[in-house]
Design a protein around this motif. Structure first.
Motif, PDB file in Angstrom:
ATOM      1  N   ARG A  40      31.064  34.616  36.123  1.00  0.00           N
ATOM      2  CA  ARG A  40      30.278  35.644  36.802  1.00  0.00           C
ATOM      3  C   ARG A  40      31.189  36.536  37.639  1.00  0.00           C
ATOM      4  O   ARG A  40      32.230  36.093  38.131  1.00  0.00           O
ATOM      5  N   TYR A  41      30.783  37.775  37.812  1.00  0.00           N
ATOM      6  CA  TYR A  41      31.528  38.695  38.658  1.00  0.00           C
ATOM      7  C   TYR A  41      31.091  38.459  40.091  1.00  0.00           C
ATOM      8  O   TYR A  41      29.992  38.834  40.492  1.00  0.00           O
ATOM      9  N   ALA A  42      31.952  37.811  40.867  1.00  0.00           N
ATOM     10  CA  ALA A  42      31.635  37.516  42.263  1.00  0.00           C
ATOM     11  C   ALA A  42      32.927  37.570  43.074  1.00  0.00           C
ATOM     12  O   ALA A  42      33.577  36.552  43.296  1.00  0.00           O
ATOM     13  N   PRO A  43      33.325  38.773  43.507  1.00  0.00           N
ATOM     14  CA  PRO A  43      34.583  38.934  44.247  1.00  0.00           C
ATOM     15  C   PRO A  43      34.462  38.465  45.703  1.00  0.00           C
ATOM     16  O   PRO A  43      34.474  39.251  46.642  1.00  0.00           O
ATOM     17  N   LEU A  44      34.327  37.159  45.864  1.00  0.00           N
ATOM     18  CA  LEU A  44      34.139  36.620  47.200  1.00  0.00           C
ATOM     19  C   LEU A  44      35.458  36.585  47.971  1.00  0.00           C
ATOM     20  O   LEU A  44      36.543  36.588  47.396  1.00  0.00           O
ATOM     21  N   ALA A  87      19.467  39.573  35.460  1.00  0.00           N
ATOM     22  CA  ALA A  87      19.392  39.000  34.116  1.00  0.00           C
ATOM     23  C   ALA A  87      20.170  39.811  33.097  1.00  0.00           C
ATOM     24  O   ALA A  87      20.530  39.306  32.035  1.00  0.00           O
ATOM     25  N   VAL A  88      20.451  41.079  33.418  1.00  0.00           N
ATOM     26  CA  VAL A  88      21.096  41.971  32.448  1.00  0.00           C
ATOM     27  C   VAL A  88      22.508  42.304  32.922  1.00  0.00           C
ATOM     28  O   VAL A  88      22.739  42.555  34.100  1.00  0.00           O
ATOM     29  N   GLY A  89      23.461  42.299  31.993  1.00  0.00           N
ATOM     30  CA  GLY A  89      24.815  42.745  32.305  1.00  0.00           C
ATOM     31  C   GLY A  89      25.600  41.735  33.123  1.00  0.00           C
ATOM     32  O   GLY A  89      25.214  40.574  33.277  1.00  0.00           O
ATOM     33  N   ASN A  90      26.716  42.205  33.660  1.00  0.00           N
ATOM     34  CA  ASN A  90      27.607  41.349  34.427  1.00  0.00           C
ATOM     35  C   ASN A  90      27.723  41.847  35.857  1.00  0.00           C
ATOM     36  O   ASN A  90      28.805  41.878  36.431  1.00  0.00           O
ATOM     37  N   ALA A  91      26.598  42.283  36.404  1.00  0.00           N
ATOM     38  CA  ALA A  91      26.600  42.769  37.783  1.00  0.00           C
ATOM     39  C   ALA A  91      26.888  41.619  38.743  1.00  0.00           C
ATOM     40  O   ALA A  91      26.771  40.446  38.390  1.00  0.00           O
ATOM     41  N   GLY A  92      27.246  41.986  39.972  1.00  0.00           N
ATOM     42  CA  GLY A  92      27.591  40.967  40.957  1.00  0.00           C
ATOM     43  C   GLY A  92      26.375  40.229  41.495  1.00  0.00           C
ATOM     44  O   GLY A  92      25.231  40.510  41.149  1.00  0.00           O
ATOM     45  N   MET A  93      26.644  39.293  42.360  1.00  0.00           N
ATOM     46  CA  MET A  93      25.594  38.495  42.975  1.00  0.00           C
ATOM     47  C   MET A  93      24.648  39.390  43.775  1.00  0.00           C
ATOM     48  O   MET A  93      25.081  40.333  44.434  1.00  0.00           O
ATOM     49  N   GLU A  94      23.359  39.073  43.723  1.00  0.00           N
ATOM     50  CA  GLU A  94      22.375  39.876  44.453  1.00  0.00           C
ATOM     51  C   GLU A  94      21.569  39.065  45.460  1.00  0.00           C
ATOM     52  O   GLU A  94      20.985  39.632  46.373  1.00  0.00           O
ATOM     53  N   THR A 132      14.704  33.453  49.888  1.00  0.00           N
ATOM     54  CA  THR A 132      15.601  34.260  49.073  1.00  0.00           C
ATOM     55  C   THR A 132      16.328  35.217  50.005  1.00  0.00           C
ATOM     56  O   THR A 132      15.693  36.024  50.692  1.00  0.00           O
ATOM     57  N   ILE A 133      17.645  35.114  50.036  1.00  0.00           N
ATOM     58  CA  ILE A 133      18.464  35.895  50.967  1.00  0.00           C
ATOM     59  C   ILE A 133      19.196  36.967  50.176  1.00  0.00           C
ATOM     60  O   ILE A 133      20.077  36.656  49.357  1.00  0.00           O
ATOM     61  N   PRO A 134      18.881  38.254  50.366  1.00  0.00           N
ATOM     62  CA  PRO A 134      19.598  39.301  49.659  1.00  0.00           C
ATOM     63  C   PRO A 134      21.037  39.400  50.154  1.00  0.00           C
ATOM     64  O   PRO A 134      21.291  39.330  51.362  1.00  0.00           O
ATOM     65  N   VAL A 135      21.971  39.538  49.228  1.00  0.00           N
ATOM     66  CA  VAL A 135      23.382  39.690  49.592  1.00  0.00           C
ATOM     67  C   VAL A 135      24.004  40.759  48.703  1.00  0.00           C
ATOM     68  O   VAL A 135      23.431  41.144  47.686  1.00  0.00           O
ATOM     69  N   ASP A 136      25.199  41.232  49.112  1.00  0.00           N
ATOM     70  CA  ASP A 136      25.931  42.107  48.211  1.00  0.00           C
ATOM     71  C   ASP A 136      26.816  41.257  47.311  1.00  0.00           C
ATOM     72  O   ASP A 136      26.788  40.023  47.386  1.00  0.00           O
ATOM     73  N   GLU A 137      27.626  41.888  46.481  1.00  0.00           N
ATOM     74  CA  GLU A 137      28.403  41.118  45.499  1.00  0.00           C
ATOM     75  C   GLU A 137      29.435  40.207  46.157  1.00  0.00           C
ATOM     76  O   GLU A 137      29.876  39.232  45.567  1.00  0.00           O
ATOM     77  N   ARG A 158      29.174  42.452  59.100  1.00  0.00           N
ATOM     78  CA  ARG A 158      28.830  41.560  57.990  1.00  0.00           C
ATOM     79  C   ARG A 158      29.537  40.212  58.139  1.00  0.00           C
ATOM     80  O   ARG A 158      30.636  40.147  58.690  1.00  0.00           O
ATOM     81  N   VAL A 159      28.893  39.204  57.635  1.00  0.00           N
ATOM     82  CA  VAL A 159      29.494  37.871  57.537  1.00  0.00           C
ATOM     83  C   VAL A 159      29.259  37.365  56.123  1.00  0.00           C
ATOM     84  O   VAL A 159      28.119  37.379  55.651  1.00  0.00           O
ATOM     85  N   PRO A 160      30.287  36.964  55.399  1.00  0.00           N
ATOM     86  CA  PRO A 160      30.070  36.441  54.049  1.00  0.00           C
ATOM     87  C   PRO A 160      29.343  35.099  54.090  1.00  0.00           C
ATOM     88  O   PRO A 160      29.787  34.160  54.757  1.00  0.00           O
ATOM     89  N   MET A 161      28.224  35.021  53.384  1.00  0.00           N
ATOM     90  CA  MET A 161      27.485  33.761  53.348  1.00  0.00           C
ATOM     91  C   MET A 161      28.261  32.679  52.602  1.00  0.00           C
ATOM     92  O   MET A 161      28.084  31.487  52.870  1.00  0.00           O
TER      93      MET A 161
END
Length: 243
Positions: free
Chosen positions: A140-144, A221-228, A236-241, A179-182
């Motif tokens: 998965r694309y997740a540039p943490l 569900a579609v493509g290789n987008a980052g974490m949402e 459910t906690i919304p996050v950026d990639e 911001r704080v990375p979860m």
């Protein structure tokens, strides 16, 4: 600004170690017996449900002089029975680390620790297991945010706490923390933020068996987008990639 409820939450109280506190109690760091008494009062007198400390107890507390007594008991005064009797009676009250560890035990208390990106970063003391294993984000694309080392709490504190999370924010170019990375990556596994550890400990108090709910990363569900999003129990906690 768009999503905040617009008011404080009366269920949440911040106990700030401020100038007034330092003036009354003494300079920081306070002796661990002081912190242990604080914890006892919070739970036993004030009935708090959950406590989180965004500080790190990485070194032993020697403020009671216990190391001097230990040295005398094992060397110069080893054969002095009167001293040995007094030493045995006093020692447990002077082991401030043990007092704090006992106060943490079986209580919902979450600790903090910090991560480091330094090339020569150390790995000191204890941190909890990762909240997500290495394979959780495979493919998965997740540039943490990636980290090299950590400074955690003394092992006896970590062992008795309900959990722990990192206290590393992301500082923007203008020096402001927004911001704080979860999730933070260390050796390919993923560790939760202090706030997320607090939420999971809170949810555990209201679950059968009192186990913290697992963290599940969410991707479109579609493509290789980052974490949402991150799913934690019913939340459910919304996050950026970068989470």
């Amino acid at each position: 600004r768009l999503t905040m409820p617009g008011k404080g939450d009366s269920r949440i109280v911040i106990l700030d170690i401020d100038e007034k506190s330092l003036g009354e109690v003494g300079r920081w760091p306070w002796s661990r017996d002081v912190v242990a008494r604080l914890l006892d009062r919070l739970f036993d007198e004030h009935g708090v449900a959950l406590v989180g400390f965004d500080v790190v107890w990485a070194e032993r507390d020697r403020s009671s002089g216990i190391q001097v007594l230990d040295a005398l008991a094992n060397r110069e005064l080893r054969e002095v029975s009167g001293f040995q009797g007094a030493y045995r009676a006093l020692r447990s009250r002077l082991d401030y680390d043990a007092l704090l560890a006992a106060s943490l035990k079986a209580r919902p208390v979450v600790l903090g620790y910090y991560l480091s990106t330094d090339a020569q970063a150390v790995r000191a003391n204890a941190i909890p297991p990762p909240v997500l294993p290495k394979e959780a984000l495979a493919g998965r694309y997740a540039p943490l945010t990636r980290w090299r080392g950590y400074t955690g709490n003394l092992p006896q504190f970590q062992a008795n706490a309900a959990g722990a999370g990192h206290i590393n924010p992301i500082v923007d170019d203008d020096g402001v923390v927004r911001r704080v990375p979860m999730l933070a990556e260390l050796d390919g596994a993923y560790y939760e933020a202090f706030s997320l550890a607090m939420v999971r400990a809170w949810l555990a108090l209201h679950s059968v068996g009192r186990k913290p709910p697992v963290v599940e990363p969410g991707f479109p569900a579609v493509g290789n987008a980052g974490m949402e999003w991150l799913r934690v129990g019913s939340l459910t906690i919304p996050v950026d990639e970068q989470s």
